[in-house]
Design a protein around this motif. Sequence first.
Motif, short mmCIF file in Angstrom:
data_model
loop_
_atom_site.label_atom_id
_atom_site.label_comp_id
_atom_site.label_asym_id
_atom_site.label_seq_id
_atom_site.Cartn_x
_atom_site.Cartn_y
_atom_site.Cartn_z
N ASP A 1 55.47 -67.72 40.76
CA ASP A 1 54.79 -66.77 40.29
C ASP A 1 55.33 -65.43 39.96
O ASP A 1 54.72 -64.79 39.31
N TRP B 1 55.71 -70.46 50.19
CA TRP B 1 54.30 -70.14 49.83
C TRP B 1 53.81 -68.79 50.44
O TRP B 1 54.17 -68.87 51.81
N SER C 1 51.48 -66.65 51.92
CA SER C 1 49.97 -66.56 52.03
C SER C 1 49.28 -65.07 51.90
O SER C 1 48.24 -65.00 51.52
N ARG C 2 50.30 -64.03 52.37
CA ARG C 2 49.53 -62.75 52.16
C ARG C 2 49.38 -62.54 50.79
O ARG C 2 48.29 -61.71 50.55
N TYR C 3 50.13 -62.90 50.00
CA TYR C 3 49.99 -62.63 48.46
C TYR C 3 49.43 -63.57 47.67
O TYR C 3 49.14 -63.51 46.38
N GLN C 4 48.91 -64.92 48.24
CA GLN C 4 48.70 -65.99 47.71
C GLN C 4 49.38 -66.38 46.25
O GLN C 4 49.09 -66.69 45.32
N SER D 1 53.11 -68.30 45.21
CA SER D 1 54.36 -69.33 45.37
C SER D 1 55.85 -68.49 44.91
O SER D 1 55.72 -67.91 43.69
N HIS E 1 44.04 -61.47 41.94
CA HIS E 1 43.65 -62.07 42.79
C HIS E 1 42.96 -61.16 43.86
O HIS E 1 42.41 -61.68 45.10
N ILE F 1 43.88 -58.72 45.70
CA ILE F 1 44.75 -58.52 46.97
C ILE F 1 45.12 -56.89 46.78
O ILE F 1 45.73 -56.58 45.63
#
Length: 79
Positions: free
Chosen positions: A10, A27, A29-32, A34, A62, A64
């Motif tokens: 990303d 990955w 997860s905090r930022y969704q 990859s 997203h 966020i």
Amino acid sequence: MKPKIMIRCDLCGTEFQMGPHRYDGKWISRYQMSMCRSCFSGNWDGIGPVFEPVFVRHLESHGIDLPERNAQGWFPRGH
């Protein structure tokens, strides 16, 4: 033999393998998000200025919230 699972970073857009038996990225997860191994390793001290626009767009798209910047003024990479 199982087919390779390819993921796009990303941050830089490079494709990298994420299975089976080979995991060349992370990955966050905090930022969704990859990240390929190069981006993850190369930004250990925070998301550098080169990738900041991409990072901010990704988080905004997203829904966020932007994290607080670190002592260097960069966004933390995450784990």
